[in-house]
Motif scaffolding. Structure first.
Motif, short mmCIF file in Angstrom:
data_model
loop_
_atom_site.label_atom_id
_atom_site.label_comp_id
_atom_site.label_asym_id
_atom_site.label_seq_id
_atom_site.Cartn_x
_atom_site.Cartn_y
_atom_site.Cartn_z
N THR A 100 10.26 0.28 4.61
CA THR A 100 9.77 1.51 5.23
C THR A 100 9.02 1.21 6.52
O THR A 100 9.19 1.92 7.53
N ALA A 101 8.19 0.16 6.49
CA ALA A 101 7.42 -0.21 7.68
C ALA A 101 8.32 -0.63 8.83
O ALA A 101 7.96 -0.45 10.01
N VAL A 104 10.97 3.03 9.69
CA VAL A 104 10.41 4.24 10.29
C VAL A 104 10.22 4.09 11.80
O VAL A 104 10.66 4.95 12.58
N ILE A 242 8.61 11.47 11.33
CA ILE A 242 8.00 10.33 10.64
C ILE A 242 7.87 10.63 9.15
O ILE A 242 8.13 9.77 8.29
N THR A 245 11.42 10.60 7.59
CA THR A 245 11.97 9.25 7.59
C THR A 245 11.26 8.36 6.58
O THR A 245 11.90 7.53 5.91
N THR A 246 9.96 8.53 6.44
CA THR A 246 9.21 7.74 5.46
C THR A 246 9.68 8.04 4.04
O THR A 246 9.94 7.13 3.24
N MET A 250 11.79 5.37 1.54
CA MET A 250 11.28 4.96 0.24
C MET A 250 12.22 5.38 -0.89
O MET A 250 12.12 4.85 -2.01
N VAL A 302 1.62 9.69 0.09
CA VAL A 302 2.01 9.40 1.47
C VAL A 302 2.12 10.69 2.28
O VAL A 302 1.63 10.77 3.42
N GLN A 306 -0.26 11.73 5.54
CA GLN A 306 0.32 12.05 6.84
C GLN A 306 -0.04 13.47 7.28
O GLN A 306 -0.33 13.72 8.45
#
Length: 316
Positions: A100-101, A104, A242, A245-246, A250, A302, A306
């Protein structure tokens, strides 16, 4: 003067009641109330069938030792206690966070860059470029994984074939865990660029042209206009991209399953793959349901984090 009476007063007095016909205004209000309920009911039914009911069923299974057949045996929180000491779970979770890091930022930068190019006045062939960039989104994740597996296969891949023809040696795209994850990130970015690109194109076109023209008159360079005007005004769309996409990264499963199956070995096995293998290959539905509940909780956290950052940036 003749006194006016309502139909109810006339009936109380025993006189004839005039037929005043239907009440269109009242009937119109009734229809306006009924139409939204009809449209909303379809969404409510789908939400219950495909989200609420499976979620409730998964929560129930997570407290049992259900294996797909037989009766449900309630075992309390034993699955969750076992999950705390499961090394495979932590490896899958760590790999999911790493993917994910990496995914994204790649998805965000590439989709934004493509959107800026396609909305530029000086760009040529924008119609053809839109079709080319949009085609990958039309493919299913399974097809995407198969295509990129063919491209980056070690013994039969097109990329290694080109490298060997140029005098180099084959690259271990499938037996090296780091390179395997890199291929997954590239394939995922290629497949998801189109949807995010459309969001950014719509947002860029909604920016008033007067802002950019005034900055250009004041001598601002294209880079300054982008970073000082366009990018701040794209903040709501950036937050949406974001966030989506996150969550999508995941929950990635189909593409990576078709691409390398989480390999080599289990090195690139993400959370949903771990749930799939636990629930369907090991037939441990109860334990897989517990892992699913933990993943859902992580996604909720999460999303809340955000949204809190987005709210703070909107207030500042």
């Amino acid at each position: 003067m003749t006194a006016l009476t309502t139909p109810r007063e006339a009936s109380d007095r025993g006189g004839p009641v005039a037929d005043i016909g239907p009440l269109p205004a009242r009937r119109g209000r009734r229809q306006h109330r009924l139409a939204p309920l009809i449209f909303i009911s379809a969404a409510v039914v789908l939400f219950i069938l495909f989200f609420l009911w499976p979620g409730a069923l998964g929560l129930l299974y997570s407290f049992t030792d259900y294996r797909g057949v037989g009766d449900l045996n309630f075992i309390g929180t034993e699955n969750y206690r076992e999950l705390v000491g499961d090394d495979d779970f932590y490896r899958a979770l760590g790999r999911t966070f790493l993917y994910t890091a990496l995914a994204v930022p790649a998805h965000y930068v590439v989709s934004l860059a493509v959107a800026v190019l396609l909305t530029s006045k000086t760009a040529k062939g924008k119609s053809i470029a839109r079709v080319v960039f949009f085609l990958p989104w039309l493919l299913s994740p399974i097809v995407t994984g198969v295509v990129w597996r063919w491209l980056f296969g070690e013994n039969f891949g097109f990329v290694n074939h080109v490298i060997t023809q140029l005098g180099g040696s084959s690259v271990a795209w499938q037996t090296d865990g780091t390179l395997g994850l890199l291929v997954v990130v590239i394939a995922g970015t290629w497949a998801s660029t189109a949807f995010n690109m459309l969001l950014f194109i719509a947002a860029i076109r909604n920016i008033p042209r007067s802002y950019l023209e005034a900055a250009e008159i004041d001598g601002a360079s294209p880079a300054q206009r982008f970073f000082k005007i366009q990018l701040p005004l794209l903040a709501p769309t950036s937050f949406l991209v974001i966030l989506l996409t996150t969550i999508g990264a995941m929950k990635e499963f189909a593409m990576i399953q078709a691409l390398n199956g989480g390999g080599p070995g289990t090195e690139n096995m993400l959370m949903v793959q771990y749930i799939y293998r636990t629930g369907f290959e090991r037939a441990d539905i109860g334990y897989a349901s517990a892992v699913s509940m933990v993943l859902m909780l992580i996604l909720v956290v999460v999303a809340l984090i955000q949204m809190r950052f987005d709210r703070k940036s909107a207030l500042s």
